[in-house]
Enzyme design. Sequence first.
Site, PDB file in Angstrom:
ATOM      1  N   ASP A   1      -8.011  -5.105  -0.220  1.00 57.11           N
ATOM      2  CA  ASP A   1      -8.504  -5.975  -1.300  1.00 57.11           C
ATOM      3  C   ASP A   1      -8.160  -7.447  -1.109  1.00 57.11           C
ATOM      4  O   ASP A   1      -8.616  -8.291  -1.879  1.00 57.11           O
ATOM      5  CB  ASP A   1      -7.900  -5.501  -2.632  1.00 57.11           C
TER       6      ASP A   1
ATOM      7  N   HIS B   1       0.850  -1.192   0.000  1.00 58.19           N
ATOM      8  CA  HIS B   1       0.000   0.000   0.000  1.00 58.19           C
ATOM      9  C   HIS B   1       0.886   1.243   0.000  1.00 58.19           C
ATOM     10  O   HIS B   1       1.936   1.246   0.615  1.00 58.19           O
ATOM     11  CB  HIS B   1      -0.907   0.027   1.246  1.00 58.19           C
TER      12      HIS B   1
HETATM   13  C1  SDX Z   1      -6.178   0.191  -3.048  1.00 57.60           C
HETATM   14  O1  SDX Z   1      -4.282   4.659  -2.154  1.00 57.60           O
HETATM   15  C2  SDX Z   1      -5.265   4.070  -1.541  1.00 57.60           C
HETATM   16  O2  SDX Z   1      -5.666   4.444  -0.456  1.00 57.60           O
HETATM   17  C3  SDX Z   1      -5.864   2.889  -2.284  1.00 57.60           C
HETATM   18  C4  SDX Z   1      -6.892   2.074  -1.539  1.00 57.60           C
HETATM   19  C5  SDX Z   1      -8.169   2.865  -1.287  1.00 57.60           C
HETATM   20  O3  SDX Z   1      -8.890   2.511  -0.328  1.00 57.60           O
HETATM   21  O4  SDX Z   1      -8.500   3.757  -2.104  1.00 57.60           O
HETATM   22  O5  SDX Z   1      -6.365   1.648  -0.306  1.00 57.60           O
HETATM   23  C6  SDX Z   1      -7.310   0.838  -2.336  1.00 57.60           C
HETATM   24  O6  SDX Z   1      -5.924   0.530  -4.165  1.00 57.60           O
HETATM   25  C7  SDX Z   1      -5.342  -0.824  -2.317  1.00 57.60           C
HETATM   26  C8  SDX Z   1      -4.145  -1.329  -3.171  1.00 57.60           C
HETATM   27  C9  SDX Z   1      -4.686  -2.401  -4.125  1.00 57.60           C
HETATM   28  N1  SDX Z   1      -3.607  -2.809  -5.076  1.00 57.60           N
HETATM   29  C10 SDX Z   1      -2.987  -3.973  -4.990  1.00 57.60           C
HETATM   30  O7  SDX Z   1      -3.160  -4.787  -4.078  1.00 57.60           O
HETATM   31  C11 SDX Z   1      -1.991  -4.238  -6.132  1.00 57.60           C
HETATM   32  C12 SDX Z   1      -0.693  -4.828  -5.575  1.00 57.60           C
HETATM   33  N2  SDX Z   1       0.011  -3.764  -4.812  1.00 57.60           N
HETATM   34  C13 SDX Z   1       1.088  -3.069  -5.468  1.00 57.60           C
HETATM   35  O8  SDX Z   1       0.950  -2.927  -6.863  1.00 57.60           O
HETATM   36  C14 SDX Z   1       1.523  -1.813  -4.699  1.00 57.60           C
HETATM   37  O9  SDX Z   1       1.727  -2.207  -3.406  1.00 57.60           O
HETATM   38  C15 SDX Z   1       0.647  -0.575  -4.722  1.00 57.60           C
HETATM   39  C16 SDX Z   1       0.283  -0.162  -6.088  1.00 57.60           C
HETATM   40  C17 SDX Z   1      -0.595  -0.792  -3.908  1.00 57.60           C
HETATM   41  C18 SDX Z   1       1.432   0.556  -4.066  1.00 57.60           C
HETATM   42  O10 SDX Z   1       2.603   0.683  -4.796  1.00 57.60           O
HETATM   43  P1  SDX Z   1       3.571   1.948  -4.608  1.00 57.60           P
HETATM   44  O11 SDX Z   1       3.162   2.726  -3.414  1.00 57.60           O
HETATM   45  O12 SDX Z   1       3.654   2.658  -5.909  1.00 57.60           O
HETATM   46  O13 SDX Z   1       4.945   1.329  -4.215  1.00 57.60           O
HETATM   47  P2  SDX Z   1       5.965   0.601  -5.160  1.00 57.60           P
HETATM   48  O14 SDX Z   1       5.267  -0.097  -6.292  1.00 57.60           O
HETATM   49  O15 SDX Z   1       7.054   1.571  -5.480  1.00 57.60           O
HETATM   50  O16 SDX Z   1       6.532  -0.559  -4.171  1.00 57.60           O
HETATM   51  C19 SDX Z   1       7.597  -0.294  -3.281  1.00 57.60           C
HETATM   52  C20 SDX Z   1       8.427  -1.585  -3.325  1.00 57.60           C
HETATM   53  C21 SDX Z   1       8.897  -1.941  -4.745  1.00 57.60           C
HETATM   54  O17 SDX Z   1      10.085  -2.732  -4.608  1.00 57.60           O
HETATM   55  P3  SDX Z   1      11.543  -1.959  -4.750  1.00 57.60           P
HETATM   56  O18 SDX Z   1      11.532  -1.274  -6.103  1.00 57.60           O
HETATM   57  O19 SDX Z   1      11.606  -0.978  -3.590  1.00 57.60           O
HETATM   58  O20 SDX Z   1      12.548  -3.071  -4.668  1.00 57.60           O
HETATM   59  O21 SDX Z   1       7.616  -2.685  -2.894  1.00 57.60           O
HETATM   60  C22 SDX Z   1       7.467  -3.614  -3.987  1.00 57.60           C
HETATM   61  C23 SDX Z   1       7.821  -2.853  -5.251  1.00 57.60           C
HETATM   62  O22 SDX Z   1       8.303  -3.752  -6.243  1.00 57.60           O
HETATM   63  N3  SDX Z   1       6.063  -4.007  -3.973  1.00 57.60           N
HETATM   64  C24 SDX Z   1       5.621  -5.248  -4.213  1.00 57.60           C
HETATM   65  C25 SDX Z   1       4.229  -5.192  -4.047  1.00 57.60           C
HETATM   66  N4  SDX Z   1       3.849  -3.942  -3.725  1.00 57.60           N
HETATM   67  C26 SDX Z   1       4.993  -3.208  -3.695  1.00 57.60           C
HETATM   68  N5  SDX Z   1       6.282  -6.387  -4.534  1.00 57.60           N
HETATM   69  C27 SDX Z   1       5.506  -7.493  -4.702  1.00 57.60           C
HETATM   70  N6  SDX Z   1       4.143  -7.518  -4.566  1.00 57.60           N
HETATM   71  C28 SDX Z   1       3.485  -6.390  -4.233  1.00 57.60           C
HETATM   72  N7  SDX Z   1       2.144  -6.414  -4.093  1.00 57.60           N
END
Ligand code: SDX
Length: 428
Positions: A367, A310
């Site tokens: 989710d 998140h």
């Molecule tokens: C919602 O914003 C809100 O409030 C949203 C929400 C709401 O109520 O409106 O809460 C609802 O959208 C919840 C999120 C639902 N999405 C998912 O579950 C999709 C999977 N999650 C990821 O795609 C990710 O965690 C996000 C999109 C939710 C957040 O990503 P960010 O903040 O852009 O962070 P990032 O992608 O830069 O991740 C930071 C690190 C990275 O690794 P490094 O580059 O530092 O090595 O964490 C890793 C990412 O690769 N990472 C993950 C991961 N989420 C982040 N690695 C594996 N699996 C994951 N799910």
Amino acid sequence: MSESETKYAELHLDGKVIRLPILEGTEQEKGIDISALRKETGYITVDPGFFNTGACYSKVTFIDGEKGILRYRGIPVEELAEKATFVQTAYLLLHDRLPNEKQLKAFSSLLNLNSMLHEDMRHFFDGFPRGAHPMHILSTMINALCTFYPNVDMLSLKEDINLSATRLISTVRTVAAFAYKKSIGEPIVYPRYDLPYCANFLNMMFDSPVKPYEVNKDVVRALDLLLILHADHEQNCSTTTVRTVGSAQVDLYASISAGVSALSGPLHGGANQAVIDMLRKIMRSEGNIQKFVERAKDKNNPFRLMGFGHRIYKTFDPRATIIKKTCHDLLEKLKINDPLLDLAMELEDIATHDDYFIERNLYPNVDFYSGIIYRAIGIPENMFTVMFALGRLPGWIAHWQEMISQNTKISRPRQIYTGKTLRHYEKI
Ligand code: SDX
């Protein structure tokens, strides 16, 4: 805050010292006011994805991502989940206070009176192809509402907004249920005056001429709780979309329609459907969870653990904690044994003990478990994100009306240009 009390950040730039006012919110969140930066220095700040950038001031929702705190208008979401209904929560978000008995009665009655779609809108459903995703139908139908009903007049916001907000919160249920019935070739079921919000939706979804739907109180309570937990989440992607589109003085319906489109993305609200797809894929690979966890950790692999991570929460999403418990309680009451729940819990256990996820503060989000409850209720997977939108509506509307009432300027960010420098047209 008086001039003497204001604290400043000092920026030393090109031999000059620029003082930027420090802002502090009611929950001690701190920010640096850069609204004069470009005028004073010619510089802008750059922050793709807005990891560090506040877009506005807001009184609607407070989140502390480090402590896992979520409050709507100051009330902890845990208390609302336990004691309130979704209708009360919607009223709280829209009016900044919980309704008294009289206000709740009037709001509930308005929701019922406005639950029907204009009969001419029914024909729109015949135009969508069978396999149309309900989120596309929802976004289209919400936009179409503004061709049937008067737009909210930006000036006389107050009286119109209550009617338009109620109509949206109520008819979106009807659009969702109609879209489902059309997709399975069953006759649509109209809303009923005698059923409260969630029960009415479930009846429109599952009642049929040959098998009357029996409202189950445990199912209604679980759905009410899910809608409460999805009702708002400050400046997330879809809410920012609603505020951005609305800042051009676009009417409420079209602004919300844009929010629905943003929510449909798998990185955002679309994740609840993507979680079930992922769990089913793991199931098909004989439950080889470790293989998927390794894939999620692999930088060269676009696969992510859906429902994990998140932007704001660097600990458990408080909503996920409540939804996980609700999952167990409801499946037990309904005597459902869903192997996907066991798999989800095993996946959570493995991932939350893996250094990669621990170092990056990646935990289950809202989710991760919600789809298991929707499955138990009988809601089809392609409707999961529609359920998220149903819940998020009051939050979107509260932010839209806050944005309008703040006389917000049109959203128009700057950029750093990295393209070709000056060159001229050459004849072919
Ligand atoms: C919602 O914003 C809100 O409030 C949203 C929400 C709401 O109520 O409106 O809460 C609802 O959208 C919840 C999120 C639902 N999405 C998912 O579950 C999709 C999977 N999650 C990821 O795609 C990710 O965690 C996000 C999109 C939710 C957040 O990503 P960010 O903040 O852009 O962070 P990032 O992608 O830069 O991740 C930071 C690190 C990275 O690794 P490094 O580059 O530092 O090595 O964490 C890793 C990412 O690769 N990472 C993950 C991961 N989420 C982040 N690695 C594996 N699996 C994951 N799910």
